[in-house]
Write a protein that holds these residues in place. Structure first.
Motif, short mmCIF file in Angstrom:
data_model
loop_
_atom_site.label_atom_id
_atom_site.label_comp_id
_atom_site.label_asym_id
_atom_site.label_seq_id
_atom_site.Cartn_x
_atom_site.Cartn_y
_atom_site.Cartn_z
N GLU A 112 21.31 7.87 42.01
CA GLU A 112 21.65 8.12 40.61
C GLU A 112 21.92 9.60 40.42
N ALA A 151 27.42 18.34 32.83
CA ALA A 151 27.77 17.24 31.92
C ALA A 151 28.34 16.09 32.72
N LEU A 152 28.23 14.89 32.15
CA LEU A 152 28.76 13.67 32.77
C LEU A 152 29.50 12.87 31.71
N GLY A 205 22.38 12.61 37.59
CA GLY A 205 22.04 12.89 36.21
C GLY A 205 22.35 14.31 35.81
N VAL A 206 22.49 14.52 34.49
CA VAL A 206 22.72 15.85 33.94
C VAL A 206 21.52 16.73 34.29
N GLY A 207 21.79 17.95 34.78
CA GLY A 207 20.73 18.87 35.18
C GLY A 207 20.38 18.81 36.65
N ASP A 208 20.86 17.77 37.36
CA ASP A 208 20.57 17.66 38.80
C ASP A 208 21.20 18.81 39.57
N PRO A 219 30.14 10.68 26.87
CA PRO A 219 29.04 11.40 27.51
C PRO A 219 27.89 10.47 27.85
N VAL A 220 27.29 10.66 29.03
CA VAL A 220 26.12 9.90 29.45
C VAL A 220 25.13 10.87 30.10
N ARG A 221 23.89 10.44 30.19
CA ARG A 221 22.87 11.27 30.84
C ARG A 221 22.83 11.05 32.34
N ALA A 222 23.25 9.84 32.80
CA ALA A 222 23.18 9.55 34.23
C ALA A 222 24.16 8.45 34.57
#
Length: 882
Positions: free
Chosen positions: A551, A480-481, A553-556, A488-491
């Motif tokens: 960048e 999570a970010l 991101g979530v899932g990286d 919350p953000v995706r990246a």
């Protein structure tokens, strides 16, 4: 039945019914929004709200609590106490209403010979929420209570929530009828003095939504797992079982009250005012004892200020009862003897506790002397101006700057025939409280992450796989970010700062005095610098990072790498803190217990209770003892063990920390240094390198702080000191071992030169004063001298005044200018004050209210230098009107 026996009987009862006995948490809390534990459920809050899984299905505790919001009411009524103990039993999704009611009824009414409290069942009343038919039916079925002793009440009395969205539910309270001597018939809705509440059963079964107050929110539905949270007031039960009138008369409080009465020659029950003060003493001395025992030290902020205020209110109350000598030396041992049955640590650690308390009393007695002088001067000014009202600003100054309680100001002013502007004081206090609240709100919003955004991450993925003890490098996935705005953000992109949750991490999160790790996150297309690491929720580690390239991101997938040099420095500093703590205790004795610490690579600080500076010799001994331990290369051993085993070994615990059933024990040289600790450490003491003490200072009454440079930074500090000594030796042309003598000789010469210069200035001023006095102007019969000087204005004003004729009113007004601002000093001879003139009034009039002092001498300033001429000329007009 003694209070300690009531306590143990409660724990034994619930332990026999499958409840895990949980020790009381320390009074200071890790929650930044809460100074002290103020309710029995506070330590269980993460389990009741679902933030963390409960380690047991049911638990019981006797929790120490402190509430200070209504501290002014302590003693005025017999209901209020700042320290109290809450007996509780808790169910985390296990049993519910029926069992909770049955347990409470059985323990309350079972004969004492059978392990109960033996209360008369015919005198127990209960209340339930008006909508809770289920609870009412259970009370009829389990206890056989008639309908008239089951009272239905509204949300204000019988519905519980934490004031924010989350668990809530109806509650049921137990009351005991103490008889007609205590009030009217009719049950708790009619008279809660006669019908004393002693137990509250909270049935957490709903989830509440947003809304204010006790009724302004919706119920969102039933909780998936219903909980029980009960609280039985230990002092309340002791009041009932010991047959006394109130909590101030039970066995854990009355001996302190009686000792205060004996010291002051006061009889408890003789008059209301004295009774209030005796109750304040009894409550506050016990509260201070327990706060000090849990590691709170008197100070000027937060928890320290609350303790300081409590101690000072106790000392002041004894003083107002007529006892002028130090009182805590007589009262604190009485409180210790009362509480040691339940809390043996107050006796075991009494040397440290008493040292801090007595130092605070000594400091406050000095404050009282200073404040009394300020008050006397202020009262004299009011009277000199013909007034009878002490300004609220002056009362606030006494309270805020000198720690002078307002009620003491009121009483002392009244003794001198002066009233206090209470409205003005209250307005300034309100402004200060609002500033404090605004500051607290700002700190809360700036310093705390929004845990409601992180809790779903914890629920979905479980606790962070934390590897800080095992490795400096992990392959991790971004779960999570939270972006720069906090949401919350995706990246996040290059240049942005974000909060990152990883599935696993090698980073140490700030705790136990050790700063968090530094390092980097590296991925296929991202580089990020780790700025901070925290644990906002139990089990969840989060990282504040700055993206330096690419960048994230979530899932990286990223490599999480701790800066190896940073970690080495942190390990050195934390082990050095333990070594320094052991060295302190070796040199100063067991009373020098760590009361707080902070360590980061290259630096440490350690707070400990001690009265007065250590002195060069003691500091040198402590530093030598620490470095001898490093030279001996003492082994560092880290072990996990049950808390009871660690205590049996004599492991020291950090005040204010909460420990689980299994604890981590760090030993350096075996028993020489054995502490409970979750930090990172070196493998052998010699790896610390060196401990170089750099500073020692006071951080409050009876509390000292040592600071030290450690490891490579310690060697650097010693090298700089060596170079400084070399330069001084060269400049003073003296061998290094003769430098102290050479510097001392130079200081003596400077002191002699300063004295000679001062004598010269004094003779010059005296000559100047004679000239000025001779040139005095006659203003309607008053001799007036005005001038601007570069000399000491006060000394010159006094010298001129003393040279004016004694048979005529004389005024000397001497001004100075600095950096474009002017200061004015006015001195009057006795004939002028006899004639009704006042230096304070003249200064205020000439400078538009900027200044103050006495009728004889006053000073003011702050006006622009170009306005000085007009101000001095204005004095002539003032004297002409006189």
């Amino acid at each position: 039945m003694r209070t300690a026996d009531i306590r143990s009987r409660f724990l034994d009862f619930f332990a026999a019914r499958g409840h895990h006995v949980v020790p009381s948490a320390p009074l200071p809390t890790p929650d930044p929004t809460l100074l002290f534990v103020n309710a029995g459920m506070v330590p269980f809050k993460p389990y009741l709200t679902g933030e963390a899984p409960a380690p047991w299905p049911r638990a019981t505790s006797v929790q120490k609590c402190v509430r200070t919001l209504d501290i002014e009411e302590v003693g005025r009524t017999t209901r209020h106490g700042s320290f109290f103990q809450m007996n509780g039993n808790f169910s985390f999704g296990d049993y519910f209403k029926e069992e909770a009611v049955a347990f409470a009824w059985e323990l309350s009414t079972a004969p004492q010979a059978d392990g109960g409290y033996g209360l008369d069942p015919g005198r127990i009343w209960v209340t339930v929420h008006h909508s809770d038919d289920e609870a009412a039916a259970i009370w009829r079925r389990v206890a056989g209570l008639p309908a008239e002793r089951i009272v239905r009440r509204g949300d204000e009395d019988n519905f519980w929530s934490m004031g924010v969205p989350g668990p809530c539910g109806p509650c049921s309270e137990l009351y005991y009828d103490r008889g007609p001597a205590y009030g009217r018939e009719g049950g708790p809705a009619v008279d809660e003095d006669r019908y004393m509440e002693f137990w509250n059963l909270v049935f957490m079964q709903y989830e509440r939504g947003e809304g204010a107050g006790k009724t302004g929110y919706p119920l969102l539905g039933e909780l998936p797992r219903r909980n029980i949270d009960t609280g039985m007031g230990l002092e309340r039960m002791a009041t009932l079982l010991q047959g006394v009138d109130n909590l101030y008369e039970i066995d854990e409080t009355r001996p302190v009250l009686d000792r205060a009465a004996e010291l002051t020659g006061t009889r408890y029950g003789a008059d209301h005012r004295s009774d209030v003060r005796l109750r304040v003493v009894a409550d506050h001395v016990r509260t201070a004892l327990m706060l000090l025992a849990d590691g709170t030290a008197p100070g000027n902020e937060g928890r320290g200020y609350v303790l300081r205020r409590i101690l000072r209110r106790a000392v002041r109350s004894v003083r107002l009862l007529g006892y002028e000598d130090p009182a805590l030396r007589e009262l604190l041992p009485a409180a210790r003897d009362c509480m040691a049955h339940s809390y043996p640590e107050v006796a075991e650690d009494f040397d440290r506790i008493s040292q801090q308390a007595y130092a605070e009393e000594d400091a406050f007695r000095s404050t009282l002397r200073q404040g009394t002088t300020v008050l006397d001067t202020a009262v004299a000014e009011v009277k000199a101006d013909g007034g009878r009202l002490l300004p609220g600003a002056k009362a606030f100054l006494l309270h805020d700057t000198y720690g002078f309680p307002i009620d003491l100001t009121l009483e002392m002013a009244e003794e001198q025939g002066v009233e206090v502007d209470r409205d003005g004081f209250a307005a300034l206090m309100a402004e200060q409280r609002e500033r404090a609240r605004a500051d607290a709100r700002a700190r809360k919003s700036a310093g705390a992450l929004d845990t409601s955004l992180l809790r779903p991450v914890l629920d979905a993925h479980g606790p962070t796989d934390w590897r800080a003890y095992d490795t400096l490098l992990t392959e991790s996935r971004v779960l999570a970010l939270l972006g720069p705005g906090g949401g919350p953000v995706r990246a996040v992109r290059s240049g942005e700062i974000a909060t990152v949750v990883l599935d696993r991490t090698p980073f140490y999160a700030e705790s136990g005095g050790q700063d968090s790790d530094a390092g980097r996150l590296t991925g296929a297309s991202v580089e990020a610098e780790v700025l901070d690491v925290q644990r906002p929720l139990p089990g969840l580690v989060v990282h504040q990072v700055r993206v330096t390239a690419g960048e994230l991101g979530v899932g990286d997938t990223v490599q999480a790498a701790v800066d190896a040099e940073w970690r080495l420095g942190a390990r050195q500093a934390h082990s050095a803190t333990h070594v320094l703590h052991a060295a302190l205790r070796q040199v100063l004795g067991p009373g020098a217990l760590q009361s707080g610490s902070y360590n980061r690579p290259g630096h440490l600080r350690l707070d400990f209770p001690w009265r007065g500076p250590l002195g060069p010799m003691a500091r040198a001994e402590v530093e030598e003892a620490a470095n001898r331990a490093l030279r001996r290369d003492l082994p560092v051993d880290v072990r996990w063990m049950p808390l009871a085993e660690a205590k049996a070994l004599g492991a020291l615990a950090l005040f204010g920390e909460t420990y689980g059933e299994r604890v981590r024990v760090v030993e350096i040289g075996g028993a020489w240094s054995r502490e409970l600790c979750g930090g990172t450490h070196v493998d052998h003491a010699s790896q610390v390198g060196v401990v170089a003490l750099t500073a020692e200072s006071s951080v409050g009454a009876g509390m000292r702080r040592l600071e030290a440079a450690v490891g490579f930074e310690g060697f650097g500090y010693l090298a700089r000191e060596r170079d400084l000594v070399a330069r001084l030796a060269e400049q003073l042309q003296a061998p290094r071992d003769r430098l102290p003598e050479r510097v001392s000789a130079l200081l003596d010469r400077l002191k002699t030169a300063d004295q000679q210069a001062a004598d010269l200035r004094r003779r010059t001023a005296q000559a100047h004063a004679a000239e000025l006095a001779a040139s005095a102007a006659d203003v309607h019969g008053t001799l007036l001298v005005t001038t601007v000087t570069d000399d000491d204005a006060r000394a010159l004003a006094l010298a001129v005044r003393d040279r004016l004729p004694a048979d005529r009113p004389g005024v000397a007004a001497i001004a100075t200018t600095t950096s474009g601002r002017a200061t004015l000093t006015i001195a009057l001879n006795p004939r002028a004050t006899t004639a009704g003139l006042s230096a304070a009034t003249l200064v205020k009039s000439a400078l538009s209210g900027r200044g103050g002092g006495t009728a004889e001498v006053a000073q003011g300033g702050g006006i622009p230098a170009e306005e000085l001429g007009a101000a001095l000329n204005g004095l002539k007009g003032l004297l002409a009107r006189e």
